[in-house]
Design an enzyme around this catalytic site. Structure first.
Site, PDB file in Angstrom:
ATOM      1  N   ALA A   1      73.208  55.588   5.497  1.00  0.00           N
ATOM      2  CA  ALA A   1      73.291  54.137   5.388  1.00  0.00           C
ATOM      3  C   ALA A   1      74.650  53.556   5.780  1.00  0.00           C
ATOM      4  O   ALA A   1      74.727  52.522   6.438  1.00  0.00           O
ATOM      5  CB  ALA A   1      72.940  53.736   3.959  1.00  0.00           C
ATOM      6  N   ARG A   2      75.730  54.200   5.383  1.00  0.00           N
ATOM      7  CA  ARG A   2      77.055  53.587   5.545  1.00  0.00           C
ATOM      8  C   ARG A   2      77.624  53.728   6.954  1.00  0.00           C
ATOM      9  O   ARG A   2      78.676  53.158   7.259  1.00  0.00           O
ATOM     10  CB  ARG A   2      78.026  54.229   4.559  1.00  0.00           C
ATOM     11  CG  ARG A   2      78.281  55.721   4.800  1.00  0.00           C
ATOM     12  CD  ARG A   2      79.017  56.323   3.622  1.00  0.00           C
ATOM     13  NE  ARG A   2      79.255  57.747   3.765  1.00  0.00           N
ATOM     14  CZ  ARG A   2      79.805  58.491   2.812  1.00  0.00           C
ATOM     15  NH1 ARG A   2      80.147  57.943   1.655  1.00  0.00           N
ATOM     16  NH2 ARG A   2      79.992  59.780   2.998  1.00  0.00           N
TER      17      ARG A   2
ATOM     18  N   ARG B   1      75.245  56.354   1.046  1.00  0.00           N
ATOM     19  CA  ARG B   1      74.897  57.176   2.218  1.00  0.00           C
ATOM     20  C   ARG B   1      73.410  57.547   2.248  1.00  0.00           C
ATOM     21  O   ARG B   1      72.797  57.677   3.304  1.00  0.00           O
ATOM     22  CB  ARG B   1      75.753  58.444   2.142  1.00  0.00           C
ATOM     23  CG  ARG B   1      75.284  59.640   2.950  1.00  0.00           C
ATOM     24  CD  ARG B   1      76.170  60.832   2.593  1.00  0.00           C
ATOM     25  NE  ARG B   1      75.601  62.094   3.008  1.00  0.00           N
ATOM     26  CZ  ARG B   1      75.983  62.761   4.099  1.00  0.00           C
ATOM     27  NH1 ARG B   1      76.908  62.289   4.884  1.00  0.00           N
ATOM     28  NH2 ARG B   1      75.430  63.926   4.384  1.00  0.00           N
TER      29      ARG B   1
ATOM     30  N   ASN C   1      69.040  63.695   5.371  1.00  0.00           N
ATOM     31  CA  ASN C   1      69.466  64.739   6.307  1.00  0.00           C
ATOM     32  C   ASN C   1      69.742  66.073   5.611  1.00  0.00           C
ATOM     33  O   ASN C   1      70.381  66.955   6.174  1.00  0.00           O
ATOM     34  CB  ASN C   1      70.695  64.288   7.100  1.00  0.00           C
ATOM     35  CG  ASN C   1      70.780  64.978   8.448  1.00  0.00           C
ATOM     36  OD1 ASN C   1      69.744  65.335   9.032  1.00  0.00           O
ATOM     37  ND2 ASN C   1      71.990  65.179   8.939  1.00  0.00           N
TER      38      ASN C   1
ATOM     39  N   HIS D   1      75.101  59.717  14.078  1.00  0.00           N
ATOM     40  CA  HIS D   1      75.889  59.617  12.834  1.00  0.00           C
ATOM     41  C   HIS D   1      77.283  59.099  13.167  1.00  0.00           C
ATOM     42  O   HIS D   1      77.658  58.976  14.320  1.00  0.00           O
ATOM     43  CB  HIS D   1      76.053  60.998  12.197  1.00  0.00           C
ATOM     44  CG  HIS D   1      74.814  61.585  11.627  1.00  0.00           C
ATOM     45  ND1 HIS D   1      74.564  61.635  10.275  1.00  0.00           N
ATOM     46  CD2 HIS D   1      73.737  62.160  12.220  1.00  0.00           C
ATOM     47  CE1 HIS D   1      73.399  62.211  10.063  1.00  0.00           C
ATOM     48  NE2 HIS D   1      72.862  62.546  11.224  1.00  0.00           N
ATOM     49  N   SER D   2      78.052  58.862  12.129  1.00  0.00           N
ATOM     50  CA  SER D   2      79.490  58.667  12.314  1.00  0.00           C
ATOM     51  C   SER D   2      80.183  59.235  11.074  1.00  0.00           C
ATOM     52  O   SER D   2      79.539  59.381  10.041  1.00  0.00           O
ATOM     53  CB  SER D   2      79.836  57.188  12.474  1.00  0.00           C
ATOM     54  OG  SER D   2      79.811  56.503  11.240  1.00  0.00           O
TER      55      SER D   2
ATOM     56  N   GLU E   1      78.294  62.730  16.114  1.00  0.00           N
ATOM     57  CA  GLU E   1      79.170  61.983  15.207  1.00  0.00           C
ATOM     58  C   GLU E   1      79.960  61.041  16.111  1.00  0.00           C
ATOM     59  O   GLU E   1      80.810  61.479  16.896  1.00  0.00           O
ATOM     60  CB  GLU E   1      80.126  62.917  14.455  1.00  0.00           C
ATOM     61  CG  GLU E   1      79.460  63.890  13.506  1.00  0.00           C
ATOM     62  CD  GLU E   1      78.935  63.258  12.227  1.00  0.00           C
ATOM     63  OE1 GLU E   1      79.327  62.121  11.908  1.00  0.00           O
ATOM     64  OE2 GLU E   1      78.119  63.917  11.549  1.00  0.00           O
TER      65      GLU E   1
HETATM   66  O1  0X9 Z   1      76.445  65.922   6.900  1.00  0.00           O
HETATM   67  C1  0X9 Z   1      75.708  65.380   7.721  1.00  0.00           C
HETATM   68  O2  0X9 Z   1      74.526  65.142   7.495  1.00  0.00           O
HETATM   69  C2  0X9 Z   1      76.265  64.994   9.082  1.00  0.00           C
HETATM   70  N1  0X9 Z   1      77.613  64.514   8.972  1.00  0.00           N
HETATM   71  S1  0X9 Z   1      77.857  63.071   8.301  1.00  0.00           S
HETATM   72  O3  0X9 Z   1      79.250  62.913   8.039  1.00  0.00           O
HETATM   73  N2  0X9 Z   1      77.473  61.941   9.320  1.00  0.00           N
HETATM   74  O4  0X9 Z   1      77.058  62.943   7.157  1.00  0.00           O
HETATM   75  C3  0X9 Z   1      76.207  66.210   9.983  1.00  0.00           C
HETATM   76  C4  0X9 Z   1      74.818  66.448  10.345  1.00  0.00           C
HETATM   77  C5  0X9 Z   1      74.541  67.703  11.023  1.00  0.00           C
HETATM   78  N3  0X9 Z   1      73.216  67.571  11.497  1.00  0.00           N
HETATM   79  C6  0X9 Z   1      72.160  68.218  10.975  1.00  0.00           C
HETATM   80  N4  0X9 Z   1      72.315  69.184  10.111  1.00  0.00           N
HETATM   81  N5  0X9 Z   1      70.998  67.840  11.401  1.00  0.00           N
HETATM   82 ZN    ZN Z   2      75.783  60.931   8.785  1.00  0.00          ZN
END
Ligand code: 0X9
Ligand code: ZN
Length: 512
Positions: free
Chosen positions: A183-184, A235, A252, A304-305, A380
């Site tokens: 979300a963020r 998030r 995720n 993502h970011s 990212e």
């Molecule tokens: O932790 C996450 O989900 C992602 N980083 S974030 O800082 N945007 O939260 C990384 C995601 C890696 N991707 C997958 N595992 N699909």
């Molecule tokens: Zn993310």
């Protein structure tokens, strides 16, 4: 807008600002300088300490390096006890939140409220990419772009919102991309919308691919981060957790791949809470079902970011490499080269686990391993740090540059994917009400990139030059003559993937 309506809106906005809480007052964003495995262990211990309430914001490309963490005001006095060198990037996070909200009060909220009240509003790119827009505004904007069709919702969220999906292009291969699973990470939906604005005009790509974009796949969470009385750094999704006051599951971490494994948490208050069971979140289920039920999906991108990374499977394990590692790595390399050429930013790339951290139950791992979508990536986006109050709050002036570099990455990677696929039979189409696949046509071009051992001549033939036979022939006339002598097809028709492959065969000095 009529004056009365405007005044009512202005008063509502003012009331909302007054009602806004100040939960981030005194919170700081700290950049830790993780210089050794000992530092890494010390920071990890601090991150695991629930009492400190640290919130991991950014990632270093190889886990040793600079890492941003939000430190709640109550834990600020204990930062130095962690024992890792650091500097303060943001002194008082609430000021950042307030400044952002003030800007939105005069821009995106006005647009959103006009749209919701049914007033005729103009949704031009010039108005959209100057602020962080609502889910509804982004959806209305994307739905109005030329050649874009809105498909039936891919499913409801926990709070009952529709998950909007838009389709464009006529090519035989499907590509699904989405923003806003977290979300963020506001630059993600904005970038998804900007990329869409650009791709709808890319006739060459549109003949190769059919694109499906979901601007925000966690719209409940997104709305909560935007609400004046919400939480800007929420998030997860908005599912309540029985017995806990903490809201949400991380979609995720909720996919059915190594679910509840390493790099995910069983604690409802954790930002990486994996939920009570795999696919307990409607948001992850909706994404999985959509990809599963859409024919010929060959590519997937989860935006993502922040941290500036371009990644692919696996995230759930750091051992070994996926069978398509070399191909995926090459695609990522082309994408980050295109980003570099566009904006000068240097994204790091590689498999998730070795590039960012171990993360189980993630979208890319599931879609690659369980649904067989070979070209699955996660990005990212920018910025790469919370320096200058950026992080999750980059200035709105970053939206267009992020969109531009991500568009360049998409163009590079999908042209590469097409060149890979065009040498193989087109997958069989299954019927699906939401999708009309175009008849398979003969490949007309192929873009590949020289390997790292290329010669100067090869460099001139690289990438988009390869994509047009005429230019390739002009740049590499000797090579072209050699190929024409062997294969008149390449002289007389378009310079397709077969001809590009023959470069390697007949022109040892030129690798296109
Ligand atoms: O932790 C996450 O989900 C992602 N980083 S974030 O800082 N945007 O939260 C990384 C995601 C890696 N991707 C997958 N595992 N699909
Ligand atoms: Zn993310």
């Amino acid at each position: 807008m009529k004056l009365a309506a405007f005044l009512a809106l202005a008063l509502t906005t003012a009331a909302c600002v007054l009602a806004s809480d100040s939960r981030y007052s005194g919170d700081q964003v700290i950049r830790f300088d993780v210089a050794s495995p000992e530092d890494q262990a010390a920071l990890q211990r601090a991150l695991n300490n629930d009492a400190l309430g640290l919130d991991l914001w950014s990632h270093s490309g190889n886990k040793i390096g600079k890492i941003d963490v939000r430190v709640p005001a109550t834990s600020v006095p204990q930062i130095s006890n962690i024992g890792v060198a650091y500097k303060v990037l943001v002194q008082d996070l609430q000021q950042v939140v307030d400044a952002e909200r003030e800007h939105m009060g005069k821009n995106s909220e006005v647009l959103h409220n006009s749209l919701m009240s049914g007033e005729p509003v103009q949704l031009a790119a010039a108005d959209i990419f100057t602020d962080w827009q609502s889910y509804e505004t982004l959806s209305a904007y994307i739905g109005g772009l030329p050649g874009v069709t809105q498909l039936p919702s891919i499913g409801k969220t926990y709070q009952g919102r529709d998950t909007n999906v838009f389709k464009f292009g006529t090519g035989p291969y499907g590509i699904v991309y989405h923003g806003g699973i977290h979300a963020r990470e506001w630059i993600s939906p904005a970038t998804a919308a900007y990329v869409t604005t650009q791709l709808v005009n890319n006739t060459e790509l549109l003949s190769k691919f059919t694109f499906y974009v979901m601007p925000v796949v966690n719209p409940d969470g997104y709305a909560y981060t935007r609400a004046a009385n919400g939480d800007r750094y929420h998030r997860k999704n908005m599912q309540p957790n029985p017995g806990s006051s903490c809201i949400g599951t991380d979609p995720n971490r909720n996919f059915d791949i190594a679910w509840s494994g390493p790099g995910a948490s069983g604690s409802a208050c954790s930002e990486t809470y994996y939920g009570p069971s795999a696919f307990s979140t409607p948001e992850s289920t909706n994404i999985a079902n959509f990809v599963k039920n859409t024919p010929n999906v060959v590519g997937y991108v989860d935006l993502h970011s922040y941290s500036e990374l371009f990644m692919f499977a696996n995230g759930y394990t750091c051992s070994g490499q996926v069978s398509d590692y070399a191909t995926l790595f090459k695609g990522a390399e082309l994408a980050v080269d295109a980003i570099k050429a566009t904006s000068g930013h240097s994204f790091k790339y590689g498999d998730i686990c070795n590039t960012i951290y171990q993360a189980s139950g993630g979208s890319v791992d599931y879609i690659y391993n369980k649904l067989g979508v070979k070209y699955s990536y996660t990005i990212e986006l920018r910025p790469n740090s919370a320096f200058g109050n950026a992080g999750f709050n980059p200035p709105v002036s970053e939206i267009i540059p992020s969109g531009q570099e991500t568009t360049a990455a998409f163009v590079a990677v999908w042209n590469y994917v097409y060149s890979q696929l065009s040498g193989t039979p087109v997958p069989t189409t299954t019927s699906n009400a939401t999708t009309a696949t175009a008849p398979v046509s003969k490949t007309t071009s192929a873009a590949t990139k020289p390997s790292s051992s290329t010669t100067a001549t090869a460099a001139a033939c690289a990438h988009n030059v390869c994509a047009t036979g005429g230019k390739l022939k002009a740049s590499c006339s000797a090579c072209a003559r050699a190929i024409c002598a062997k294969d008149s097809y390449c002289c007389n028709t378009s310079w397709d993937s077969t001809c590009v492959r023959e470069v390697a065969q007949y022109c040892p000095d030129v690798t296109c």
